[in-house]
Design an enzyme around this catalytic site. Structure first.
Site, PDB file in Angstrom:
ATOM      1  CB  VAL A 247      -0.860 -11.203   4.781  1.00 50.85           C
ATOM      2  CG1 VAL A 247      -2.384 -11.042   4.755  1.00 50.85           C
ATOM      3  CG2 VAL A 247      -0.442 -11.911   6.062  1.00 50.85           C
ATOM      4  NE  ARG A 248       0.509  -5.793   2.683  1.00 50.38           N
ATOM      5  CZ  ARG A 248       1.254  -4.715   2.848  1.00 50.38           C
ATOM      6  NH1 ARG A 248       0.745  -3.522   2.643  1.00 50.38           N
ATOM      7  NH2 ARG A 248       2.506  -4.808   3.216  1.00 50.38           N
TER       8      ARG A 248
ATOM      9  CD  GLU B 178       3.570  -1.204   2.859  1.00 48.71           C
ATOM     10  OE1 GLU B 178       2.546  -0.778   2.268  1.00 48.71           O
ATOM     11  OE2 GLU B 178       3.783  -2.397   3.093  1.00 48.71           O
ATOM     12  NE  ARG B 179       5.260   1.263  -6.972  1.00 49.20           N
ATOM     13  CZ  ARG B 179       5.863   0.385  -7.776  1.00 49.20           C
ATOM     14  NH1 ARG B 179       6.033  -0.853  -7.382  1.00 49.20           N
ATOM     15  NH2 ARG B 179       6.301   0.745  -8.961  1.00 49.20           N
TER      16      ARG B 179
ATOM     17  CG  ASP C  50      -1.921  -1.313   0.914  1.00 50.29           C
ATOM     18  OD1 ASP C  50      -2.900  -1.141   0.177  1.00 50.29           O
ATOM     19  OD2 ASP C  50      -1.633  -2.414   1.400  1.00 50.29           O
TER      20      ASP C  50
ATOM     21  CB  CYS D 275       2.876  -7.462   0.023  1.00 51.33           C
ATOM     22  SG  CYS D 275       2.968  -8.967   1.011  1.00 51.33           S
TER      23      CYS D 275
ATOM     24  CE  LYS E  42      -7.627   1.280  -8.827  1.00 50.22           C
ATOM     25  NZ  LYS E  42      -6.754   2.213  -8.136  1.00 50.22           N
ATOM     26  CB  ILE E  43      -8.794  -8.163 -10.627  1.00 57.64           C
ATOM     27  CG1 ILE E  43      -8.228  -8.389  -9.227  1.00 57.64           C
ATOM     28  CG2 ILE E  43      -8.487  -9.378 -11.510  1.00 57.64           C
ATOM     29  CD1 ILE E  43      -8.864  -9.563  -8.490  1.00 57.64           C
TER      30      ILE E  43
ATOM     31  CB  CYS F  91       8.332   1.839 -12.114  1.00 59.42           C
ATOM     32  SG  CYS F  91      10.119   1.548 -12.144  1.00 59.42           S
TER      33      CYS F  91
HETATM   34 ZN   LIG Z   1      10.944   2.853 -10.520  1.00 58.45          ZN
END
Ligand SMILES: [Zn+2]
Length: 130
Positions: free
Chosen positions: A75-76, A31-32, A29, A70, A52-53, A125
């Site tokens: 978990v995620r 953290e990215r 979430d 994750c 969003k799948i 990215c």
């Molecule tokens: Zn990047």
């Protein structure tokens, strides 16, 4: 057909990630935003993942391997990977996706092993920098 989710190690991913048929899907979430990410990875936050799948399946057209992670992939990451498996099963199509994998130890394990971390703020990215 139910399919299983396999795990892949960071070193396996590092040797495969330049291949054009692989998409790395980061489901962390917030953290990215401050921890960096694996170069070239897509971001589909776990909090809004289910909705969003369909977008994800669209975005990875032409890829046959999806690698989820994750922070720890406990978990995620596995949960989101499972949701994609279920989604494809429900749609009765595979969208050309043959392998659904989870990166062992997640982003934290990747970074702790000294593997390259991208800190760009590009969305998506572009994956050029280390
Ligand atoms: Zn990047």
């Amino acid at each position: 057909m139910a399919r299983s989710i396999s795990y892949m190690t960071g070193s396996q991913l590092l040797s495969l990630k330049r291949r054009p048929n692989i998409a790395i899907v980061d489901v962390r979430d917030d953290e990215r935003g401050y921890d960096g990410h694996i170069a070239g990875s897509l971001h589909y936050a776990s909090g809004t993942f289910t909705d969003k799948i369909p977008d994800l399946v669209q975005e990875v057209q032409g890829k046959d391997t999806l690698v989820f992670h994750c922070a720890l992939s406990q978990v995620r990451g596995p949960t989101c990977a499972r949701r994609v498996v279920d989604y494809l099963a429900e749609k009765k199509e595979d969208a050309g996706i043959k392998n659904i994998l989870v990166l062992e130890r997640g982003f934290n394990g990747w970074e702790a092993s000294g593997r390259p971390v991208c800190r760009c703020t590009d969305i998506p990215c572009k994956g050029n920098s280390a």
